[in-house]
Design an enzyme around this catalytic site. Sequence first.
Site, short mmCIF file in Angstrom:
data_model
loop_
_atom_site.label_atom_id
_atom_site.label_comp_id
_atom_site.label_asym_id
_atom_site.label_seq_id
_atom_site.Cartn_x
_atom_site.Cartn_y
_atom_site.Cartn_z
N CYS A 92 23.87 -31.99 -67.51
CA CYS A 92 23.33 -30.89 -68.32
C CYS A 92 23.00 -29.76 -67.36
O CYS A 92 23.63 -29.62 -66.32
CB CYS A 92 22.13 -31.35 -69.14
SG CYS A 92 20.75 -32.03 -68.18
N TRP A 93 22.01 -28.94 -67.70
CA TRP A 93 21.72 -27.77 -66.89
C TRP A 93 21.26 -28.13 -65.47
O TRP A 93 21.78 -27.65 -64.48
CB TRP A 93 20.69 -26.90 -67.60
CG TRP A 93 20.13 -25.79 -66.76
CD1 TRP A 93 18.84 -25.60 -66.40
CD2 TRP A 93 20.85 -24.69 -66.17
NE1 TRP A 93 18.70 -24.48 -65.61
CE2 TRP A 93 19.92 -23.89 -65.46
CE3 TRP A 93 22.19 -24.32 -66.16
CZ2 TRP A 93 20.28 -22.74 -64.76
CZ3 TRP A 93 22.56 -23.17 -65.45
CH2 TRP A 93 21.61 -22.40 -64.77
#
Length: 347
Positions: A92-93
């Site tokens: 993810c981020w």
Amino acid sequence: MKNLLATLADLSTFDEVIDVRTPLEFAEDHIPGAINAPVLSNEERVIVGTLYKQDPFAATKLDAGLVAKNLGIHLATTFKDKPKNWKPLIYCWRGGKRSGSMTTWFNLIGWKARQLQGGYKAYRADILVKLDAIPAVSRFIVLAGHTGCGKTRLLNALENEGAQTLDLEGLAKHRGSVLGASPASAQPSQKSFDSQLISQLSQFDPSRPVFVEAESKRIGLVHLPASLMLAIRAADCILVQASFEDRIRFLCDDYSNLFDDPLSFKTKLARLVEMHGKVVLAHWNELIDQGKKAELFSELISKHYDPAYKRSSQSNYLRLADARPLVIDPSSDLSECARQLIVDLGA
């Protein structure tokens, strides 16, 4: 549970790379080859983020429910046929809850999933390091020359004959001039362009040269990294040349689609009004309306492109004065020419 983290160095050991960020985040940039399986939609992420500012506990609970729902959907669709020994890498981020949730559940199911440590932020940091390092140790050969002399066609012919080529305009989806925007596709984001650039540079054999066109530091809306500009501006050059008549004929064919949308064509040329004045632009617009391709491109070459090339090329490319001249017909088959260049330059 045992350590479920992996690093970018482990990337090649996985069967698949899964980006669980929103579609908008994925569209801006992602690890090449990754698929998008968002655990929150664009709208859901905004809702959760807004609520978090007011009530972190309520937002976290809502987030968990939405992630669980979306995980269930992905398991019933995208991942329903994955075998027991499937080994995906998930990110993810910044390697937080979104990728952690999917990684945990996938391992509970029995898959050998791992979470990318640091997430996309770690990947982006790695890209920035490589953007500085790789061009500096690469050997480029620059195809220089006036607009319409067929540099891109020669670059494509070199690639077809087995040479290493870097098509920056292809990666940027823009031809690099005021008329260069592609009507068929939008340009990539800067981050996506950087990713594609490093993906290609990393595949090259460092013992062999890489052919590249002479470019300015900006191609449409994307910028070339400073390290790459330094490398290609200090590189050996081939001065591609063609007769004025051959250049006009080539541009009439290569840019003929511009006349299919006269309004768009005129809008592109309008950016030159400060340089050439309203009277000249009005005349060029008349030529567009009359479909006079040869006359228009003749004037664009003599009044705009060639003077701009003269102003910038010699100062930007340090070895241009010693460039090997190469006269071609840009509308011809350039295969033999490309083969001879590869032999002569040991490429």
